[in-house]
Structures are given as structure tokens and as C-alpha cells.
Design a protein around this motif. Structure first.
Motif, short mmCIF file in Angstrom:
data_model
loop_
_atom_site.label_atom_id
_atom_site.label_comp_id
_atom_site.label_asym_id
_atom_site.label_seq_id
_atom_site.Cartn_x
_atom_site.Cartn_y
_atom_site.Cartn_z
N GLN A 15 59.43 83.01 16.55
CA GLN A 15 59.23 82.81 17.99
C GLN A 15 58.25 81.67 18.23
O GLN A 15 57.27 81.52 17.51
N ALA A 16 58.55 80.86 19.24
CA ALA A 16 57.70 79.71 19.55
C ALA A 16 57.84 79.34 21.02
O ALA A 16 58.79 79.73 21.69
N GLU A 17 56.89 78.57 21.51
CA GLU A 17 56.99 77.97 22.84
C GLU A 17 57.65 76.61 22.68
O GLU A 17 57.24 75.80 21.85
N VAL A 18 58.71 76.37 23.45
CA VAL A 18 59.46 75.12 23.36
C VAL A 18 59.60 74.53 24.76
O VAL A 18 59.42 75.23 25.77
N PRO A 19 59.92 73.23 24.86
CA PRO A 19 60.09 72.63 26.18
C PRO A 19 61.25 73.25 26.96
O PRO A 19 62.21 73.76 26.37
N GLU A 20 61.15 73.20 28.25
CA GLU A 20 62.24 73.68 29.11
C GLU A 20 63.49 72.81 28.88
O GLU A 20 63.37 71.60 28.68
N PRO A 21 64.69 73.41 28.91
CA PRO A 21 65.90 72.61 28.76
C PRO A 21 66.09 71.68 29.95
O PRO A 21 65.73 72.01 31.08
N VAL A 22 66.66 70.52 29.67
CA VAL A 22 66.92 69.53 30.72
C VAL A 22 68.42 69.54 31.01
O VAL A 22 69.24 69.33 30.11
N ALA A 23 68.78 69.81 32.25
CA ALA A 23 70.18 69.87 32.64
C ALA A 23 70.64 68.51 33.15
O ALA A 23 70.03 67.93 34.06
N GLY A 24 71.73 67.99 32.57
CA GLY A 24 72.32 66.76 33.03
C GLY A 24 73.15 66.97 34.28
O GLY A 24 73.28 68.09 34.78
N GLU A 25 73.76 65.90 34.78
CA GLU A 25 74.47 65.99 36.06
C GLU A 25 75.71 66.87 35.98
O GLU A 25 76.19 67.35 37.01
N ARG A 26 76.25 67.09 34.78
CA ARG A 26 77.42 67.96 34.62
C ARG A 26 77.07 69.24 33.86
O ARG A 26 77.94 69.90 33.31
N ASP A 27 75.78 69.58 33.84
CA ASP A 27 75.32 70.77 33.13
C ASP A 27 74.97 71.89 34.10
O ASP A 27 74.65 71.65 35.27
N VAL A 28 74.99 73.10 33.54
CA VAL A 28 74.60 74.29 34.27
C VAL A 28 73.41 74.91 33.54
O VAL A 28 73.47 75.12 32.32
N LEU A 29 72.35 75.19 34.26
CA LEU A 29 71.17 75.83 33.67
C LEU A 29 71.32 77.34 33.80
O LEU A 29 71.49 77.86 34.90
N VAL A 30 71.26 78.02 32.65
CA VAL A 30 71.53 79.45 32.60
C VAL A 30 70.29 80.19 32.12
O VAL A 30 69.69 79.82 31.10
N GLU A 31 69.91 81.24 32.84
CA GLU A 31 68.89 82.16 32.34
C GLU A 31 69.57 83.14 31.41
O GLU A 31 70.48 83.88 31.80
N VAL A 32 69.17 83.11 30.15
CA VAL A 32 69.83 83.94 29.13
C VAL A 32 69.42 85.39 29.32
O VAL A 32 68.23 85.72 29.32
N THR A 96 71.08 79.65 21.99
CA THR A 96 71.07 80.75 22.96
C THR A 96 69.98 81.78 22.70
O THR A 96 69.78 82.68 23.51
N PHE A 97 69.24 81.65 21.57
CA PHE A 97 68.13 82.56 21.31
C PHE A 97 66.88 82.04 22.02
O PHE A 97 65.85 81.77 21.42
N ALA A 98 67.00 81.89 23.31
CA ALA A 98 65.94 81.34 24.14
C ALA A 98 66.03 81.97 25.53
O ALA A 98 67.00 82.66 25.86
N GLU A 99 65.00 81.73 26.34
CA GLU A 99 65.01 82.30 27.69
C GLU A 99 65.95 81.57 28.62
O GLU A 99 66.51 82.17 29.55
N ARG A 100 66.16 80.27 28.38
CA ARG A 100 67.06 79.47 29.22
C ARG A 100 67.78 78.44 28.36
O ARG A 100 67.27 78.00 27.32
N ILE A 101 68.96 78.02 28.82
CA ILE A 101 69.73 77.00 28.11
C ILE A 101 70.56 76.21 29.11
O ILE A 101 71.04 76.77 30.12
#
Length: 336
Positions: A15-32, A96-101
């Protein structure tokens, strides 16, 4: 953001703290909210695919997800915040083993309405594998016969149901304790691999879906009718796969050599062998969701781990593989 990462091949998932995912213009940000656990996750951690899938480390593993949309890119049209979705992210964007993707819109689908998020998370990788093997590659039709190995595992449980929906006669291999279970899923012929030899019992099959490889794959060729096809998801990879991933000429030569023996055996028998490494597809997931909601497919979740138990969950793959022996169906990591 909290996530579980692999810092070096064969190292632990931590387990680690990682940067928040960056969503591109054709991406969907999902709370896992749930993530499926696959043998592929362990193979990636162990470095088994590093020649053909050279992930940059540290890497967040995880190939299945179900969750809630919390943001969309400027050019996304098919999803909105609040939608419950599921996906197998593209092979170059796992994690996908993260809080958001952040996931490409093309790889995402609304989850089946009739199942829980944990059940939905168990489906993408194995259901896409079954679909691409039986429908896309195998062109399985009513009245044909298919052998599906490891019928109580993640791929097997879905492939049996899909093959029956397509009108095929289904044979499968399992341990004795799973005979009644796979019959309930729709298997017509069930072989206890510990006490029976499927090669001696089966003949004239149109298609084999092999998830074991090695000698099992070699024997599978011999139960096919002339013109039949064996589709392997455990290897060896072939040159077509190397082309699909854009491998360099040297790697293409290596993969061609790796599969030369099994392809030569297949030619002698008048059958064919193809390696399948499934690809992400939101369109196929929408079709699969319709089958789930229509009652043709049901997800099989054998165990649910808490998100904080992700390290132990991945470690369990090295002790008792979750597809083909450890549990029935799939294991899932949940943040519920």
C-alpha cells in the motif's frame, strides 16, 4: 490517493500514496468500489509478461473494476457522474487496486443492473476472455461441441454459461468436488481430471478453450475434429499476438519460436492453435451486461477481500490459484 503498488518484479504488493489519476478528454474517472482478482495480476507481479507487456515500475496492478463515475472528459458522451460502471481497462492502463482510476470511454460500460458491484467487478476480464474465445475467435454455433478446461474457475464458469447460451454441447474438466456445481452451470459432460483422462473420453470436438497450457494443450489438440480449433489463454503466445501488441521484429521471432512446436502438432492433426490475450472492449461488455440482466449469465464470486487486505489477496494467488483450483469462480477486492 491510496493504492497498492508493485515496486519491482517478484516483489510484494504494498500500500502506498500515489498521485491522483489524470483523466483525458475521452476518459472517465471512476471511484473504485470493487476490483476483480486474477491470476494475470500475479503473473504481471512476477514479471512473466515483462518482455511483451513492459510495465513501468512502480505499477498499480488490477485488471477488473466496478465503481461509480465521478468525472468525465470534455469529449465523453456516453457516461455521467453517478453512473455505476464496470470495465477491464486497456492493457496499458491497468491499475484497479486503487481508490480511483481513469478509464477510456471506449473500454467502459454500464454495469449489469441486476447484480452487485462486487459481482460486476468479477466479470470483465473473464467474460471478455470467454466472449472473444467462443464468439469472436471460435464462432461457436448451435449444435457444436466445445471443451472448456478448468470449468470451476473464473473463465470456466462464465465460458460454460456462454457456450450453453450459444447452443453448444459443453464438456469440462474439474475436480470431483465441483462436478455438481458445473452441471448446474450447464455443463453436459463433466470429467474429473484427477481420476479420468479427457483425451480417452472425448473425440470430434469443434473447439477447445484451454487455460492450462503445456501437456494439457497438447492433449486437447487430439480431441478436435479435423478443422477444429484450440484457443489457449495460458500460452504459448504466437506471432499473431506479437503483431497485435506491436512487438518489434526480434520479439516476433521469439514468439513464433515459442509456439512453433504446438502449431506443428496442430498442423499434423489437421487442426489449428491460436493464442488469446483478451483486449478491452466496452461494446462487448454492454452485450455481456445484457446477457447477465437477461438471466443467461450469472457471475460467480467465491470470496470477497477487504481493500486493506489486497496484499494478502494477491499473495493467495501464489498459494492456491484462484482460477482452476482455489475457489469457485472469482475473488474480489471490495471497498464497500
Amino acid at each position: 490517493m491510496r493504492a497498492f503498488v508493485v515496486n519491482h518484479y517478484k516483489g510484494p504488493v504494498q500500500q502506498a500514496e500515489v498521485p491522483e489519476p489524470v483523466a483525458g478528454e475521452r476518459d472517465v474517472l471512476v471511484e473504485v468500489q470493487a476490483a476483480g482478482l486474477n491470476v494475470l495480476d500475479e503473473k504481471i507481479r512476477a514479471g512473466e509478461f515483462k518482455q511483451v507487456l513492459p510495465y513501468e515500475l512502480p505499477q498499480i496492478p488490477g485488471n477488473d473494476v466496478a465503481g461509480t463515475v465521478i468525472g468525465v472528459g470534455a469529449k465523453v458522451k456516453g457516461f455521467k457522474p453517478g453512473d455505476e460502471v464496470y470495465a477491464r481497462p486497456d492493457k496499458d492502463r491497468i491499475g484497479t487496486f486503487a481508490e480511483r482510476i481513469a478509464i477510456a470511454e471506449a473500454d467502459l460500460a454500464l454495469k449489469p443492473a441486476s447484480v452487485s458491484l462486487e459481482e460486476a467487478a468479477s466479470l470483465p476480464l473473464v467474460a471478455l476472455t470467454a466472449w472473444q474465445a467462443l464468439v469472436e475467435r471460435g464462432n461457436l454455433r448451435p449444435g457444436q461441441r466445445v471443451l472448456i478446461h478448468a470449468g470451476a474457475g473464473g473463465v470456466g464458469t462464465i465460458a460454460i454459461q456462454l457456450a450453453k447460451h450459444l447452443g453448444a454441447t459443453v464438456a469440462t474438466t474439474v475436480s470431483a468436488g465441483n462436478v455438481a456445481f458445473v452441471r448446474e452451470l450447464g455443463a453436459d459432460i463433466v470429467i474429473d481430471y484427477r481420476s479420468e483422462d479427457f483425451e480417452q473420453l472425448l473425440d470430434g470436438y469443434d473447439l477447445v478453450l484451454d487455460s492450462l497450457g503445456g501437456k494439457n494443450l497438447e492433449k486437447s489438440l487430439r480431441v478436435l475434429r479435423p478443422g477444429g480449433k484450440a484457443i489457449g489463454i495460458a500460452g504459448p503466445p504466437d506471432s499473431a499476438f506479437a503483431r497485435e501488441i506491436g512487438a518489434n521484429p526480434l520479439l516476433r521471432l521469439v514468439t513464433t519460436a515459442l509456439s512453433s512446436g504446438i502449431r506443428r502438432q496442430a498442423r499434423r492433426l489437421g487442426v489449428t492453435y491460436e493464442f488469446l490475450f483478451m483486449r478491452a472492449s466496452g461494446d462487448q461488455l454492454r452485450r455481456i451486461a445484457a446477457l447477465v440482466d437477461g438471466g443467461a449469465l450469472r457471475p460467480i464470486v467465491g470470496r470477497v477481500f477487504d481493500f486493506d487486505q489486497t496484499t494478502q489477496a494477491v499473495q493467495s494467488l501464489t498459494v492456491r490459484p484462484l482460477e482452476g483450483g482455489g475457489i469457485r469462480g472469482k475473488a474480489v477486492i471490495s471497498r464497500a
